[in-house]
Write a protein that holds these residues in place. Structure first.
Motif, PDB file in Angstrom:
ATOM      1  N   THR A  29       0.832  -1.198   0.000  1.00 54.02           N
ATOM      2  CA  THR A  29       0.000   0.000   0.000  1.00 54.02           C
ATOM      3  C   THR A  29       0.874   1.257   0.000  1.00 54.02           C
ATOM      4  OG1 THR A  29      -1.698  -1.231   1.176  1.00 54.02           O
ATOM      5  CG2 THR A  29      -1.877   1.159   1.213  1.00 54.02           C
ATOM      6  N   LYS A  31       1.279   5.694  -1.245  1.00 56.32           N
ATOM      7  CA  LYS A  31       0.821   6.951  -1.840  1.00 56.32           C
ATOM      8  C   LYS A  31       1.574   7.091  -3.162  1.00 56.32           C
ATOM      9  CE  LYS A  31      -1.715   9.382   1.289  1.00 56.32           C
ATOM     10  NZ  LYS A  31      -1.214  10.130   2.449  1.00 56.32           N
ATOM     11  N   TRP A  44      -4.644   6.170  -0.759  1.00 54.93           N
ATOM     12  CA  TRP A  44      -3.700   5.046  -0.793  1.00 54.93           C
ATOM     13  C   TRP A  44      -4.078   4.112  -1.935  1.00 54.93           C
ATOM     14  CZ3 TRP A  44       0.478   5.161   2.328  1.00 54.93           C
ATOM     15  CH2 TRP A  44       0.433   5.993   3.455  1.00 54.93           C
ATOM     16  N   GLU A 109       5.221   7.014  -0.425  1.00 58.16           N
ATOM     17  CA  GLU A 109       5.056   6.678   0.986  1.00 58.16           C
ATOM     18  C   GLU A 109       4.472   5.273   1.066  1.00 58.16           C
ATOM     19  OE1 GLU A 109       2.671   8.355   4.888  1.00 58.16           O
ATOM     20  OE2 GLU A 109       2.733   9.614   3.122  1.00 58.16           O
ATOM     21  N   LYS A 111       2.596   2.235   3.481  1.00 59.77           N
ATOM     22  CA  LYS A 111       1.851   1.910   4.698  1.00 59.77           C
ATOM     23  C   LYS A 111       1.868   0.389   4.856  1.00 59.77           C
ATOM     24  CE  LYS A 111      -2.722   2.554   4.827  1.00 59.77           C
ATOM     25  NZ  LYS A 111      -4.073   3.067   5.137  1.00 59.77           N
ATOM     26  N   ASP A 113       0.256  -2.183   5.650  1.00 65.47           N
ATOM     27  CA  ASP A 113      -0.928  -3.035   5.737  1.00 65.47           C
ATOM     28  C   ASP A 113      -0.510  -4.441   5.307  1.00 65.47           C
ATOM     29  OD1 ASP A 113      -2.505  -0.981   6.489  1.00 65.47           O
ATOM     30  OD2 ASP A 113      -3.596  -0.791   4.596  1.00 65.47           O
ATOM     31  N   THR A 133       1.638  -2.730  11.528  1.00 62.31           N
ATOM     32  CA  THR A 133       1.011  -1.414  11.321  1.00 62.31           C
ATOM     33  C   THR A 133       1.310  -0.450  12.471  1.00 62.31           C
ATOM     34  OG1 THR A 133      -1.056  -2.356  12.182  1.00 62.31           O
ATOM     35  CG2 THR A 133      -0.871  -2.148   9.796  1.00 62.31           C
ATOM     36  N   TRP A 155      10.326   2.496   7.114  1.00 62.34           N
ATOM     37  CA  TRP A 155      10.125   2.192   5.700  1.00 62.34           C
ATOM     38  C   TRP A 155      10.712   3.311   4.875  1.00 62.34           C
ATOM     39  CZ3 TRP A 155       8.488  -2.617   5.379  1.00 62.34           C
ATOM     40  CH2 TRP A 155       7.761  -3.129   6.446  1.00 62.34           C
TER      41      TRP A 155
END
Ligand SMILES: [Zn+2]
Length: 160
Positions: A29, A31, A44, A109, A111, A113, A133, A155
């Protein structure tokens, strides 16, 4: 090429990697930024290496096909290889987990998940369904009678 790199402090476990098989694909996931108009989009998006989406204009399939809402251009990305695992090391160093071949877009970016797995360093105990997370993970290795943990997870998306 862009790579998703991770840095993490692993205690008692090693070989951290996404649970990413055809049966249970991992959705990375991100951006996304359009490199044509430089717009960074607020929503996202998810990329799976087992998904194929058709691109317009007979340009073939890609894992991720995306049309920029701002400039209306269509862009794509592919995950080029199987995900790599992150080994326990002290001090922790960044390592690329996946490499992405991006056309007309950049991921800016990440995430985390999705679920991860790791193994006990000495015990070889398999740990599954690790949730990163919150940035930390704690468990107990019955075989080695030791607390195990993953901490300070960072990350980074970098050139590969
Ligand atoms: Zn655009």
């Amino acid at each position: 090429m862009l790579a998703l790199a991770v840095t993490a402090e692993l205690e008692g476990v090693t070989d951290l990697q996404p649970q990413d098989t055809e049966e249970t694909p991992f959705y990375y996931t991100f951006k996304v930024q359009c490199t044509s108009c430089r717009e960074i989009h607020p929503n996202w998006v998810s990329v799976s290496r087992f998904e194929t989406n058709e691109q317009s204009g007979s340009r073939g399939d890609a894992n991720f096909v995306w049309r920029c809402k701002n400039c209306k251009r269509e862009h794509s990305a592919n995950i080029t290889d199987t995900p790599k695992s992150y080994s326990q090391q002290s001090p922790p160093k960044a390592k690329n987990i996946i490499v992405l071949d991006c056309r007309g877009l950049e991921f800016v970016e990440f995430k985390p998940d999705g679920l991860w797995k790791a193994v006990g360093i000495e015990s070889k105990t398999k740990f599954a369904d690790i949730d990163l997370t919150e940035g930390d993970w704690f468990d107990y290795d019955e075989k080695s009678s030791e607390e195990v943990s993953i901490k300070d997870v960072k990350w980074e998306i970098r050139r590969a």
